[in-house]
Design an enzyme around this catalytic site. Structure first.
Site, PDB file in Angstrom:
ATOM      1  N   ASP A  88      26.274 -35.570  -6.833  1.00  0.00           N
ATOM      2  CA  ASP A  88      25.232 -34.747  -6.225  1.00  0.00           C
ATOM      3  C   ASP A  88      24.787 -33.718  -7.251  1.00  0.00           C
ATOM      4  OD1 ASP A  88      23.687 -33.941  -3.767  1.00  0.00           O
ATOM      5  OD2 ASP A  88      24.685 -32.048  -4.194  1.00  0.00           O
ATOM      6  N   ASP A 488      -1.057   8.629   1.026  1.00  0.00           N
ATOM      7  CA  ASP A 488       0.152   8.953   1.798  1.00  0.00           C
ATOM      8  C   ASP A 488       0.060  10.391   2.297  1.00  0.00           C
ATOM      9  OD1 ASP A 488       2.745   8.740   2.932  1.00  0.00           O
ATOM     10  OD2 ASP A 488       3.377   7.437   1.303  1.00  0.00           O
ATOM     11  N   GLY A 513      -3.332  12.020   3.016  1.00  0.00           N
ATOM     12  CA  GLY A 513      -3.886  11.747   4.330  1.00  0.00           C
ATOM     13  C   GLY A 513      -2.917  10.991   5.208  1.00  0.00           C
ATOM     14  N   ASP A 514      -3.236  10.910   6.472  1.00  0.00           N
ATOM     15  CA  ASP A 514      -2.438  10.186   7.463  1.00  0.00           C
ATOM     16  C   ASP A 514      -3.166   8.884   7.776  1.00  0.00           C
ATOM     17  OD1 ASP A 514      -1.394   9.175   9.918  1.00  0.00           O
ATOM     18  OD2 ASP A 514      -0.653  11.174  10.432  1.00  0.00           O
ATOM     19  N   PHE A 515      -2.539   7.742   7.512  1.00  0.00           N
ATOM     20  CA  PHE A 515      -3.275   6.481   7.676  1.00  0.00           C
ATOM     21  C   PHE A 515      -3.561   6.128   9.132  1.00  0.00           C
ATOM     22  CE2 PHE A 515       1.130   4.991   6.400  1.00  0.00           C
ATOM     23  CZ  PHE A 515       1.562   4.555   7.645  1.00  0.00           C
ATOM     24  N   ARG A 530       6.275  -2.496   2.943  1.00  0.00           N
ATOM     25  CA  ARG A 530       7.321  -1.907   3.784  1.00  0.00           C
ATOM     26  C   ARG A 530       6.732  -0.927   4.797  1.00  0.00           C
ATOM     27  NH1 ARG A 530      11.606   0.885   1.854  1.00  0.00           N
ATOM     28  NH2 ARG A 530      13.143  -0.310   2.998  1.00  0.00           N
TER      29      ARG A 530
END
Length: 640
Positions: A88, A488, A513-515, A530
């Protein structure tokens, strides 16, 4: 070794090759060996995770193939072979075993993994010596098995070359998806070792084994074993160069020289070591015991990192226990035990130096690369994050499972929805520790994610939640025509200067900034690394809806996460991470594809990177074009 006398020993014997491989048939035919071909019916379904080393899997598979034929022939073929040969071949790269591809997409994944890398080809071989016991209606089998390793280096393969080779049809019946003896030879830069081993059969090693069996028994490396069941797998502790006897009813015993029917017996040798100990007690739950000690191993790694053991060893060829203890400000006894444990985990090397009584310790290659704080690919930030944040959470896992909620309040005395919105986590040292963790993961994974696809059609990108910019810098390195905006939270952007590389790149910029709340920067390509696994389904749909509105037709979306397999059983790393009980969840590639499709994105490619994160590339659909045509025109790649 003289070849002809060895082969002549098999003259007049019924030799059987338990393989339908035309390459093995050709190799053995070319040396003048006369044999029959009886393909094995053994289903190659052994659990690869049970084997510590790839060659153990190949050897065990070869042995089971050969034994199946040896046990079947007296009943189905009405004749007993003298020798059955099983083999194998597997290809391994980055610890992953590659067998024969199941389809073209599987072949593509295999060859992509091999591109530009050195890999190992292992062939396990089993030689079953069969003997009909006089006066008894049973056959005894003596098994000698071994393996051969060859190193092969592939050139960097373009997409065009990959698909041209795959479409030739050659990869489909070959381990690793290539045949070195034919067109696949054009992909290879060099070979170290037995070329025929890569073709499928290590002829030189095979002939040496025959010589030891028939000509030089006193020098044979083989040894005898007792086995309880010849029909099942012997597990990962089956020794190489093993010798055993199996009767037709499945009983296994030591081979007795009085039953050898003229065969020269191979003497029994003493075998010492942990692998032998495992083989003598195959019913012992090794996997469970390893898991029992798993938390101790993790804590050993965490502690060594936190005390700076790998850092103090990075500038020397080796230090004594006393020298390490002095540098990390710890007791000699405690340091010695920590270093010994690290050696056992293969994180450190231990050696003696002439004229010195004390042993010296030094970093392994992997420790130098990933565990030294100032190494470019250091994982120390993430390791300390696991020690300081994840470990306390997991000490309350029973409560987390019962309640189905995260355990921040029990672990830290505070309940928080966001690390950067709680007063405790807004402390600079705590914030820095978290960003260090994210930075280290991005540094290790960034190159593989950035180079997963051809992004030359995109000129601007936005790394949504890109933290320190480590991933963004890898994208600009890989794609000279691309500029990246990191988007971010303000507290994150404020601290970015602590993580900027020495060589500045004006193609990477930062916007605070805040997405969820703020307008996203305009871009041709959006990167979500992530991000999606960490949020609830409602939040995920909210973010994807926002991205969909921001994207014009043809705009790209690159998602980088850990992708579960279709059975949601691997990789365990993703499933263990889910136990932290965040509001998000882990998904398979198919689930991510379905999720993004609902928001107007068409999947184009999926890439398994063999790193901490995989990647998927989507494009925004054109509402004026039939959706079915768009999907058919895209090159969907299935994750295996």
């Amino acid at each position: 070794m003289v070849l002809n006398p060895v082969i002549s020993k098999l003259s007049g014997k019924l030799v059987v090759l338990a393989s339908a491989s035309p390459r093995r048939l050709e190799i053995l035919t070319n040396i003048g060996l006369r044999f029959e071909v009886v393909p094995s019916w053994f289903k190659e379904t052994l659990d690869k995770t049970l084997f510590k080393m790839p060659y153990e899997y190949a050897v065990e598979t070869a042995k089971q193939k050969a034994l199946e034929v040896a046990q079947r022939m007296p009943f189905k073929h009405l004749k007993t072979p003298d020798i059955v040969i099983g083999a194998d071949t597997v290809v391994t790269v980055d610890g992953l075993i590659l067998e024969k591809p199941v389809d073209k997409q599987d072949a593509y994944h295999m060859l992509s993994r091999l591109s530009g890398k050195e890999h190992s080809v292992y062939t396990g071989v089993a030689i079953v010596l069969c003997h009909e016991r006089q006066g008894k209606s049973s056959t005894e089998f003596k098994v000698v098995d071994f393996y051969e390793e060859t190193k092969v280096k592939f050139a960097e393969l373009s997409e065009e070359m990959l698909w041209e080779y795959i479409n030739s049809g050659e990869p489909m019946d070959k381990a690793g998806g290539y045949g070195i003896q034919a067109l696949g030879g054009m992909l290879v830069e060099y070979v170290k070792g037995d070329f025929l081993n890569v073709v499928g059969f290590p002829l030189n090693h095979f002939c040496k084994q025959l010589e030891m069996i028939y000509n030089s028994p006193l020098e044979s490396p083989s040894h005898k074993m007792k086995r309880e069941d010849s029909g099942g797998t012997d597990g990962p502790c089956s020794p190489v160069n093993s010798l055993s006897k199996v009767t037709e009813n499945g009983e296994v015993s030591n081979f007795n020289s009085s039953d050898s029917a003229g065969q020269t017996p191979v003497p029994e040798q003493n075998v010492v070591g942990p692998e032998c100990a495992k083989c003598n007690n195959e019913g012992f739950p090794h996997k469970i015991v390893d898991l029992l000690d798993g938390f101790k191993a993790s804590k050993t790694l965490f502690t060594a990192c936190k005390l700076g053991v790998f850092d103090v060893l990075s500038d020397s060829e080796g230090l004594t226990v006393e020298e390490v203890a002095d540098k990390i400000k710890a007791s000699v006894l405690g340091t010695e035990r920590l270093l010994e444990a690290a050696v056992s985990l293969e994180l450190l090397h231990k050696h003696k130096v002439e004229d010195k009584i004390s042993k010296m310790y030094r970093n392994t290659e992997q420790a130098s690369r990933f565990l030294v704080l100032d190494s470019p690919l250091s994982l120390c930030g993430y390791i300390l994050h696991c020690n300081d944040l994840v470990w306390p959470l997991f000490t309350h896992l029973e409560s987390a499972v019962r309640e189905g909620t995260n355990q921040y309040e029990r672990a830290f005395g505070k309940k928080t929805e966001n690390l950067f919105q709680d007063g405790y986590f807004r402390k600079d040292d705590i914030k820095m520790r978290f960003m260090n963790a994210m930075h280290s993961v991005a540094k290790v994974t960034g190159k593989d994610v950035a180079t997963a696809f051809d992004l030359s059609s995109f000129k601007t990108a936005c790394d949504v939640g890109g933290c320190t910019g480590a991933m963004a810098y890898e994208f600009t390195k890989a794609h000279p025509g691309l500029s990246v905006v990191v988007f971010d939270l303000p507290p994150v952007i404020e601290m970015r200067s602590h993580f900027q590389p020495k060589e500045q790149d004006d193609r990477v910029s930062f916007i605070a900034g805040d997405f969820f709340k703020d307008e996203l920067p305009k871009a041709d390509l959006y990167i979500l690394s992530r991000i999606l696994h960490d949020w609830s389904d409602d939040k995920v749909h909210e973010l994807l809806s926002k991205l969909s509105k921001a994207c014009t037709p043809g705009c790209g979306l690159l998602v980088s996460e850990i992708f579960l397999d279709e059975e949601r059983s691997r990789p365990s790393r993703a499933l263990l991470q889910a136990l932290s009980m965040t509001e998000g969840r882990q998904r398979s590639a198919a689930e991510y594809s379905d999720l993004l499709t609902k928001h107007g994105f068409t999947p184009v490619h999926t890439q398994c990177t063999d790193n901490l994160l995989d990647a998927m590339l989507f494009v925004k659909e054109d509402p004026n074009v039939d959706k079915t045509l768009q999907i058919l025109s895209s090159e969907s790649v299935v994750v295996t």
